[in-house]
Design an enzyme around this catalytic site. Structure first.
Site, short mmCIF file in Angstrom:
data_model
loop_
_atom_site.label_atom_id
_atom_site.label_comp_id
_atom_site.label_asym_id
_atom_site.label_seq_id
_atom_site.Cartn_x
_atom_site.Cartn_y
_atom_site.Cartn_z
N ASP A 1 4.10 94.81 81.49
CA ASP A 1 3.07 95.51 82.25
C ASP A 1 3.77 96.38 83.29
O ASP A 1 4.16 95.91 84.35
CB ASP A 1 2.15 94.49 82.94
CG ASP A 1 1.05 95.17 83.74
OD1 ASP A 1 0.61 96.25 83.34
OD2 ASP A 1 0.64 94.60 84.78
N GLU B 1 1.85 98.05 77.90
CA GLU B 1 0.50 98.55 78.15
C GLU B 1 0.53 100.05 78.38
O GLU B 1 1.43 100.58 79.04
CB GLU B 1 -0.11 97.85 79.37
CG GLU B 1 -1.58 98.17 79.56
CD GLU B 1 -2.21 97.32 80.64
OE1 GLU B 1 -2.96 96.40 80.30
OE2 GLU B 1 -1.94 97.59 81.82
N ASP C 1 0.69 90.51 87.61
CA ASP C 1 1.44 91.37 86.69
C ASP C 1 2.07 90.56 85.57
O ASP C 1 2.09 90.99 84.41
CB ASP C 1 2.53 92.12 87.48
CG ASP C 1 1.95 92.88 88.65
OD1 ASP C 1 1.52 94.02 88.45
OD2 ASP C 1 1.91 92.32 89.75
#
Length: 206
Positions: free
Chosen positions: A47, A107, A179
């Protein structure tokens, strides 16, 4: 031998054009190879973010998911952008070296009204994709809504709902930050869609 040479002091903005031979480049990049769909696969989810880049490693074998590790790379806020990007790269490289995943998932950047913030996030995402690629690891990309829909079942789920599903899917995981939790969700998403690919290949007789 250092990769970069310092620019001359009297030319602070001077950059020299450097050619890299294939032999030198091979020290930092290995050809990506298609891995078999069947069998246990270690996956890292990433991420990306300039302040915190979350990472999560799982193993997938059929429908079984096994938690391996998770955490985040957190460069100091007072560093210039270039140094923060370097810190993210070095941190991810250390994680990749320690846990040796076979596949990676990152992502996609969420585009918002703040163009500058989106651009900076895109730079962090570029580093997040570069790090596994330099280890010869294939990198998949997933939109934030796709990750939420895969893990929770709703594309607009909030972080609390994602965290609750992680406790069910990965009971041993205790992500230290949101996260890291998001990174595990990204890894789970890749494991799910990877199985969908395996099913399509099986139906096609490949």
């Amino acid at each position: 031998m250092p990769l970069l040479r310092a620019a001359p002091a009297h030319f602070p903005c001077y950059f020299r054009s450097v050619s890299v031979s294939p032999a030198a480049a091979s020290r930092y990049h290995w050809p990506m190879t298609a891995l078999p769909i069947r069998g246990p696969v270690r996956i890292i989810g990433i991420d990306p973010g300039l302040r915190r880049t979350g990472w999560g490693v799982i193993e997938a074998e059929g429908n079984r998911l096994i938690y391996v590790a998770c955490g985040s790379v957190e460069p100091p806020d007072d560093l210039p952008l270039s140094s923060r990007l370097l810190a993210i790269h070095e941190g991810l490289a250390a994680v990749l070296s320690d846990h040796r995943p076979m596949e990676a998932a990152v992502e996609q950047t969420f585009v918002n009204k703040d163009g500058v913030a989106t651009l900076k996030l895109g730079q962090a995402r570029g580093v997040a994709m570069l790090a596994p690629a330099m280890f010869g690891i294939s990198v998949a990309e997933y939109a934030p809504n796709q990750v939420k829909k895969t893990v929770v079942g709703a594309g607009h789920a909030d972080k609390q709902q994602v965290a609750m599903m992680l406790k069910i899917l990965l009971p041993k995981a205790e992500p230290p930050s949101a996260d890291a939790a998001d990174a595990l969700a990204i890894a789970i998403t890749h494991a799910h869609h990877r199985q969908s690919t395996a099913l399509r290949l099986k139906v096609a007789g490949l």
